[in-house]
Design a protein around this motif. Sequence first.
Motif, PDB file in Angstrom:
ATOM      1  N   TYR A  30       1.399 -15.762   0.340  1.00  0.00           N
ATOM      2  CA  TYR A  30       2.068 -14.604  -0.244  1.00  0.00           C
ATOM      3  C   TYR A  30       2.663 -14.904  -1.620  1.00  0.00           C
ATOM      4  O   TYR A  30       2.776 -14.015  -2.460  1.00  0.00           O
ATOM      5  CB  TYR A  30       3.161 -14.081   0.695  1.00  0.00           C
ATOM      6  CG  TYR A  30       2.669 -13.056   1.678  1.00  0.00           C
ATOM      7  CD1 TYR A  30       2.161 -13.449   2.918  1.00  0.00           C
ATOM      8  CD2 TYR A  30       2.687 -11.704   1.390  1.00  0.00           C
ATOM      9  CE1 TYR A  30       1.697 -12.518   3.827  1.00  0.00           C
ATOM     10  CE2 TYR A  30       2.225 -10.768   2.291  1.00  0.00           C
ATOM     11  CZ  TYR A  30       1.731 -11.177   3.510  1.00  0.00           C
ATOM     12  OH  TYR A  30       1.263 -10.242   4.395  1.00  0.00           O
TER      13      TYR A  30
ATOM     14  N   GLY B  23       2.958  -2.863   5.519  1.00  0.00           N
ATOM     15  CA  GLY B  23       3.307  -3.284   4.175  1.00  0.00           C
ATOM     16  C   GLY B  23       4.803  -3.474   4.054  1.00  0.00           C
ATOM     17  O   GLY B  23       5.497  -3.687   5.047  1.00  0.00           O
TER      18      GLY B  23
ATOM     19  N   ILE C 111       4.519  -1.875  -1.375  1.00  0.00           N
ATOM     20  CA  ILE C 111       3.191  -2.436  -1.163  1.00  0.00           C
ATOM     21  C   ILE C 111       2.671  -1.941   0.185  1.00  0.00           C
ATOM     22  O   ILE C 111       3.274  -2.208   1.222  1.00  0.00           O
ATOM     23  CB  ILE C 111       3.201  -3.982  -1.160  1.00  0.00           C
ATOM     24  CG1 ILE C 111       3.892  -4.528  -2.413  1.00  0.00           C
ATOM     25  CG2 ILE C 111       1.792  -4.525  -1.000  1.00  0.00           C
ATOM     26  CD1 ILE C 111       3.161  -4.280  -3.698  1.00  0.00           C
ATOM     27  N   ARG C 112       1.550  -1.225   0.149  1.00  0.00           N
ATOM     28  CA  ARG C 112       0.906  -0.813   1.398  1.00  0.00           C
ATOM     29  C   ARG C 112      -0.349  -1.666   1.560  1.00  0.00           C
ATOM     30  O   ARG C 112      -1.247  -1.647   0.716  1.00  0.00           O
ATOM     31  CB  ARG C 112       0.530   0.671   1.368  1.00  0.00           C
ATOM     32  CG  ARG C 112       0.003   1.172   2.711  1.00  0.00           C
ATOM     33  CD  ARG C 112      -0.488   2.615   2.582  1.00  0.00           C
ATOM     34  NE  ARG C 112       0.586   3.536   2.288  1.00  0.00           N
ATOM     35  CZ  ARG C 112       1.305   4.189   3.201  1.00  0.00           C
ATOM     36  NH1 ARG C 112       1.064   3.983   4.485  1.00  0.00           N
ATOM     37  NH2 ARG C 112       2.249   5.031   2.844  1.00  0.00           N
ATOM     38  N   GLU C 113      -0.397  -2.421   2.643  1.00  0.00           N
ATOM     39  CA  GLU C 113      -1.510  -3.324   2.885  1.00  0.00           C
ATOM     40  C   GLU C 113      -2.489  -2.736   3.888  1.00  0.00           C
ATOM     41  O   GLU C 113      -2.107  -1.994   4.789  1.00  0.00           O
ATOM     42  CB  GLU C 113      -1.014  -4.666   3.438  1.00  0.00           C
ATOM     43  CG  GLU C 113      -0.180  -5.464   2.458  1.00  0.00           C
ATOM     44  CD  GLU C 113       0.171  -6.839   2.998  1.00  0.00           C
ATOM     45  OE1 GLU C 113      -0.114  -7.106   4.186  1.00  0.00           O
ATOM     46  OE2 GLU C 113       0.731  -7.645   2.242  1.00  0.00           O
ATOM     47  N   GLN C 114      -3.740  -3.118   3.735  1.00  0.00           N
ATOM     48  CA  GLN C 114      -4.738  -2.788   4.749  1.00  0.00           C
ATOM     49  C   GLN C 114      -4.477  -3.679   5.945  1.00  0.00           C
ATOM     50  O   GLN C 114      -4.384  -4.902   5.813  1.00  0.00           O
ATOM     51  CB  GLN C 114      -6.138  -3.035   4.204  1.00  0.00           C
ATOM     52  CG  GLN C 114      -7.254  -2.753   5.200  1.00  0.00           C
ATOM     53  CD  GLN C 114      -8.605  -2.931   4.554  1.00  0.00           C
ATOM     54  OE1 GLN C 114      -8.816  -2.497   3.426  1.00  0.00           O
ATOM     55  NE2 GLN C 114      -9.513  -3.574   5.257  1.00  0.00           N
ATOM     56  N   SER C 115      -4.370  -3.105   7.115  1.00  0.00           N
ATOM     57  CA  SER C 115      -4.089  -3.901   8.304  1.00  0.00           C
ATOM     58  C   SER C 115      -5.385  -4.473   8.857  1.00  0.00           C
ATOM     59  O   SER C 115      -6.477  -4.066   8.500  1.00  0.00           O
ATOM     60  CB  SER C 115      -3.398  -3.045   9.358  1.00  0.00           C
ATOM     61  OG  SER C 115      -4.219  -1.969   9.732  1.00  0.00           O
TER      62      SER C 115
ATOM     63  N   GLY D 202      -5.422  -8.788   3.934  1.00  0.00           N
ATOM     64  CA  GLY D 202      -4.313  -8.525   3.036  1.00  0.00           C
ATOM     65  C   GLY D 202      -4.688  -7.652   1.859  1.00  0.00           C
ATOM     66  O   GLY D 202      -4.016  -7.669   0.834  1.00  0.00           O
TER      67      GLY D 202
ATOM     68  N   ILE E 193      -4.871  -4.620  -0.674  1.00  0.00           N
ATOM     69  CA  ILE E 193      -3.798  -3.726  -1.071  1.00  0.00           C
ATOM     70  C   ILE E 193      -4.340  -2.297  -1.215  1.00  0.00           C
ATOM     71  O   ILE E 193      -5.277  -2.048  -1.960  1.00  0.00           O
ATOM     72  CB  ILE E 193      -3.187  -4.174  -2.417  1.00  0.00           C
ATOM     73  CG1 ILE E 193      -2.779  -5.655  -2.357  1.00  0.00           C
ATOM     74  CG2 ILE E 193      -1.986  -3.303  -2.762  1.00  0.00           C
ATOM     75  CD1 ILE E 193      -1.818  -6.011  -1.275  1.00  0.00           C
ATOM     76  N   GLN E 194      -3.748  -1.369  -0.489  1.00  0.00           N
ATOM     77  CA  GLN E 194      -4.138   0.028  -0.586  1.00  0.00           C
ATOM     78  C   GLN E 194      -3.266   0.794  -1.579  1.00  0.00           C
ATOM     79  O   GLN E 194      -3.715   1.736  -2.209  1.00  0.00           O
ATOM     80  CB  GLN E 194      -4.054   0.695   0.798  1.00  0.00           C
ATOM     81  CG  GLN E 194      -5.072   0.153   1.792  1.00  0.00           C
ATOM     82  CD  GLN E 194      -4.973   0.853   3.126  1.00  0.00           C
ATOM     83  OE1 GLN E 194      -3.903   1.308   3.538  1.00  0.00           O
ATOM     84  NE2 GLN E 194      -6.083   0.950   3.828  1.00  0.00           N
TER      85      GLN E 194
ATOM     86  N   ARG F 272       0.206   0.107  -4.383  1.00  0.00           N
ATOM     87  CA  ARG F 272       1.142  -0.865  -4.928  1.00  0.00           C
ATOM     88  C   ARG F 272       1.882  -0.261  -6.099  1.00  0.00           C
ATOM     89  O   ARG F 272       1.276   0.371  -6.976  1.00  0.00           O
ATOM     90  CB  ARG F 272       0.394  -2.114  -5.412  1.00  0.00           C
ATOM     91  CG  ARG F 272       1.294  -3.142  -6.088  1.00  0.00           C
ATOM     92  CD  ARG F 272       0.509  -4.324  -6.612  1.00  0.00           C
ATOM     93  NE  ARG F 272      -0.521  -3.913  -7.548  1.00  0.00           N
ATOM     94  CZ  ARG F 272      -1.705  -4.505  -7.671  1.00  0.00           C
ATOM     95  NH1 ARG F 272      -2.008  -5.501  -6.887  1.00  0.00           N
ATOM     96  NH2 ARG F 272      -2.585  -4.070  -8.552  1.00  0.00           N
TER      97      ARG F 272
ATOM     98  N   HIS G 149      -5.301 -10.851  -0.397  1.00  0.00           N
ATOM     99  CA  HIS G 149      -3.953 -10.716  -0.950  1.00  0.00           C
ATOM    100  C   HIS G 149      -3.974 -10.517  -2.459  1.00  0.00           C
ATOM    101  O   HIS G 149      -3.230 -11.145  -3.213  1.00  0.00           O
ATOM    102  CB  HIS G 149      -3.065 -11.891  -0.548  1.00  0.00           C
ATOM    103  CG  HIS G 149      -2.815 -11.964   0.937  1.00  0.00           C
ATOM    104  ND1 HIS G 149      -3.546 -12.777   1.760  1.00  0.00           N
ATOM    105  CD2 HIS G 149      -1.945 -11.282   1.728  1.00  0.00           C
ATOM    106  CE1 HIS G 149      -3.130 -12.604   3.013  1.00  0.00           C
ATOM    107  NE2 HIS G 149      -2.160 -11.711   3.014  1.00  0.00           N
TER     108      HIS G 149
END
Length: 438
Positions: free
Chosen positions: A141, A317, A333-337, A349, A351-352, A354, A377
């Motif tokens: 990270y 996120g 930050i919205r992450e793809q799970s 990781g 990023i959808q 940011r 990431h």
Amino acid sequence: MSREKNQSKKRYVLVGTGGRAEFFYKHLVTDFKETSELVGFCDINQTRLAYANELLQNRYGYKAVPLYLSNQFDEMIATEKPDVVIVTTVDRTHHHYIIRALELGCDVITEKPMTTDAEKCQEIIDAVNTTGKNVRVAFNYRYAPHNTKIRELIMNDTIGEVYSVHFEWALDTQHGADYFRRWHRDKANSGGLLVHKSTHHFDLVNFWLGTAPKTVYAAGGLRFYGRENAESRGVTEFYQRAHGSELAKADPFAIQLEENGHLKALYLDAEKDDGYQRDQSVFGDGINIEDTLAVTVTYQNKAVLTYSLNAYLPWEGYIVSFNGSKGRIEVRIREQSYINSGGDKADEGAIQERSITVLPMFGSPYEVEVTEGEGGHGGGDPLLLRDLFDKPREDEFQRAASHVDGAMSILTGIAGNMSLQTGQAVQVDGLIDFQRRD
């Protein structure tokens, strides 16, 4: 019979060939093959060892490597003569392999968390001090471009001295639930989410602010998952594991190992060797970790953190706000799970959404641009791997994490676990003596 070292390449062995291991060895034998050589695998599970070797050959075009069971760890070191041991076992055994590798003259790269409690952490510190060898903790990270940008903004005095941080981490019902299907559901294995997962987040705060925790208070519990919460979730019929269960077929929280070739080979086919079940019900018995957590931390530089983690939310996120003497930074930050070690994840990781917004004390707010790279990431994973396996490079952000960084991140979670038990704030100072030798 011991192998002769190829002095032109650094030699690596890996212990723990479960899901996280492939992240390391696939890049080691492809991206860094000119300078690195993988020379052995070690695990408690013979089937999983054989599958890792199969992946090496068929997926990555590498030679088969010698395989060793866990009780042959010392033999592997003596025979293969590695320079570095990569540790990706269950969290509760990290310390055992880290310490033994150091004692046998190897450096170590370990997956986070470095270990799960203060006693084991002290044993690692003692071993480092006694042997003089190095331990690196794989905090990917830190290398994500948006997280590095936050450190840059704070280092450059963008909002002055940071007085407080609010940090909310959301795990969704795919990724978050997965911790309650796996070995992580037992706190003896993982230290709970405050150690296993939150070590990333607590390390980020240490990294961003350039400080360390002083006092920790935590509250929370098991509110969503677990047998005791099943009725309130509308669950009235129970199964312990998904494989072979008709009930599980209608459960949106269930994972079907047999439907994914990788998961089947890595876990379902390997059950005969150690009995580990990867697909336990999130509403079954045996869960003793928390899914709802709140933590307050005071740092050595007098900054304060309010932190929350919830493992059952509709998105994944984090939202972070920094309040300083010259303004505020807001991060979303919205992450793809994804499901760890399989499923359909294309980019771990990814990023959808940011946004990083700076709000100066007496100026107009503005958005901060972040350049994303290739790889997981936001391009952070390749940077971490380069830092671990390539020649050392100057890094103004000092992202490489040592055993001290690994300790300071888990000590926040360890103190949090102590606070959950006692209901009292816990002083981090004194939990570990960084100068002691065993």
